[in-house]
Design a protein around this motif. Structure first.
Motif, PDB file in Angstrom:
ATOM      1  N   LYS A  89      31.495  47.013  36.122  1.00 40.39           N
ATOM      2  CA  LYS A  89      32.056  45.760  36.614  1.00 40.39           C
ATOM      3  C   LYS A  89      31.001  44.672  36.555  1.00 40.39           C
ATOM      4  O   LYS A  89      29.936  44.783  37.169  1.00 40.39           O
ATOM      5  CB  LYS A  89      32.558  45.925  38.048  1.00 40.39           C
ATOM      6  CG  LYS A  89      33.438  44.788  38.526  1.00 40.39           C
ATOM      7  CD  LYS A  89      34.059  45.130  39.872  1.00 40.39           C
ATOM      8  CE  LYS A  89      35.016  44.040  40.315  1.00 40.39           C
ATOM      9  NZ  LYS A  89      35.612  44.365  41.630  1.00 40.39           N
ATOM     10  N   SER A  92      29.084  41.500  39.678  1.00 36.25           N
ATOM     11  CA  SER A  92      29.351  42.020  41.018  1.00 36.25           C
ATOM     12  C   SER A  92      28.058  42.553  41.611  1.00 36.25           C
ATOM     13  O   SER A  92      27.155  42.984  40.899  1.00 36.25           O
ATOM     14  CB  SER A  92      30.396  43.142  40.968  1.00 36.25           C
ATOM     15  OG  SER A  92      29.890  44.255  40.272  1.00 36.25           O
ATOM     16  N   ASN A  96      28.935  48.901  40.443  1.00 35.92           N
ATOM     17  CA  ASN A  96      30.383  49.025  40.520  1.00 35.92           C
ATOM     18  C   ASN A  96      30.976  49.263  39.135  1.00 35.92           C
ATOM     19  O   ASN A  96      30.547  48.664  38.147  1.00 35.92           O
ATOM     20  CB  ASN A  96      31.003  47.760  41.123  1.00 35.92           C
ATOM     21  CG  ASN A  96      30.491  47.475  42.519  1.00 35.92           C
ATOM     22  OD1 ASN A  96      30.577  48.331  43.397  1.00 35.92           O
ATOM     23  ND2 ASN A  96      29.942  46.291  42.730  1.00 35.92           N
ATOM     24  N   VAL A  98      34.845  50.272  36.892  1.00 41.48           N
ATOM     25  CA  VAL A  98      36.305  50.241  36.893  1.00 41.48           C
ATOM     26  C   VAL A  98      36.799  51.237  35.853  1.00 41.48           C
ATOM     27  O   VAL A  98      36.249  51.319  34.750  1.00 41.48           O
ATOM     28  CB  VAL A  98      36.843  48.832  36.578  1.00 41.48           C
ATOM     29  CG1 VAL A  98      38.362  48.799  36.720  1.00 41.48           C
ATOM     30  CG2 VAL A  98      36.208  47.794  37.497  1.00 41.48           C
ATOM     31  N   CYS A 111      38.575  52.036  41.041  1.00 41.64           N
ATOM     32  CA  CYS A 111      37.282  51.375  41.173  1.00 41.64           C
ATOM     33  C   CYS A 111      36.304  52.394  41.762  1.00 41.64           C
ATOM     34  O   CYS A 111      36.680  53.200  42.602  1.00 41.64           O
ATOM     35  CB  CYS A 111      37.356  50.169  42.100  1.00 41.64           C
ATOM     36  SG  CYS A 111      38.371  48.804  41.492  1.00 41.64           S
ATOM     37  N   GLY A 137      34.063  45.550  45.198  1.00 40.12           N
ATOM     38  CA  GLY A 137      34.227  46.961  44.890  1.00 40.12           C
ATOM     39  C   GLY A 137      34.315  47.832  46.125  1.00 40.12           C
ATOM     40  O   GLY A 137      34.473  49.036  46.023  1.00 40.12           O
TER      41      GLY A 137
END
Length: 219
Positions: A89, A92, A96, A98, A111, A137
């Motif tokens: 991700k 962020s 994190n 996805v 997530c 997240g």
């Protein structure tokens, strides 16, 4: 040295153990799926994972690991069909990721976030349904038992991890694979034990995520 050959004509060899059906800790369910995970791609030009079942059949493969698009890993079945795509991700805070179905980049399924709370250091990471994630997240529905939620605990470096669902039921384990004939296999060959209530592809995606967060592949 004893080898395990997956049932595919062009596969490489993997250091092997005799197939053995194991039980998850605290569980008497003998229907658990026991997979052998080898941290190596079948393709010479790639890094990745190769995963076999208890009969030596190829089940999953990751051949584009750290190749191609940075921060993107595709989990495939034995024939090369994309099952899940794991993407870092961007923009962020924290580590994190996805998870998407197939090779799509819309409507994420999960997530995943690396755990950084030093007060609960046995927790490595957690995975929630995409609808349960805020922008950071973090799981906003942690206490919602209807939300998809997995928590990983233990030590990935030692290949000793447990995966729990939202009801604190053990649904998967990562365990060191026993030596055969006195030959130590090291940490690149290990077992993934998955209980019937958990999808094996999702369980393997957790292995990939832990390797990104805590393994030699972390950035």
């Amino acid at each position: 040295m004893t080898k395990v050959y997956p049932n595919t004509a062009n596969a490489n060899t993997v250091p092997a153990c005799e197939p053995q059906r194991l039980k998850s800790s605290g569980s008497d369910d003998e229907n658990a799926t026991v997979l052998t995970v080898w941290k190596k791609s079948l393709l010479l030009s790639c890094n990745g994972f190769t995963v076999f079942d208890s009969k030596g059949n190829l089940v999953f493969r990751v051949d584009n690991y750290l190749a191609g698009h940075k921060g993107e890993i595709v989990l495939m079945d034995a024939s090369g069909k994309p099952l899940l795509t794991i993407r870092r991700k961007r923009l962020s805070l924290g580590d994190n990721w996805v998870v998407y179905d197939g090779e799509t980049d819309v409507n994420p399924r999960f997530c995943a976030t690396k755990h950084v709370n030093i007060l609960k250091n046995k927790c490595l990471a957690h995975m929630t349904s995409a609808n349960s994630c805020k922008g950071s997240g973090s799981p906003k529905n942690y206490d919602n038992k209807n939300a998809v939620f997995y928590q990983m605990e233990g030590s990935y470096a030692e290949r000793c991890c447990a995966v729990y669902d939202s009801k604190r039921r053990g649904v998967a384990e990562i365990k060191r694979k026993e030596a055969v004939g006195g030959v130590a296999l090291g940490v690149d060959v290990f077992r993934l034990i998955v209980q019937p209530d958990m999808d094996t592809a999702v369980a393997m995606s957790l292995v990939i995520l832990l390797d990104q967060m805590y393994g030699t592949s972390r950035r």
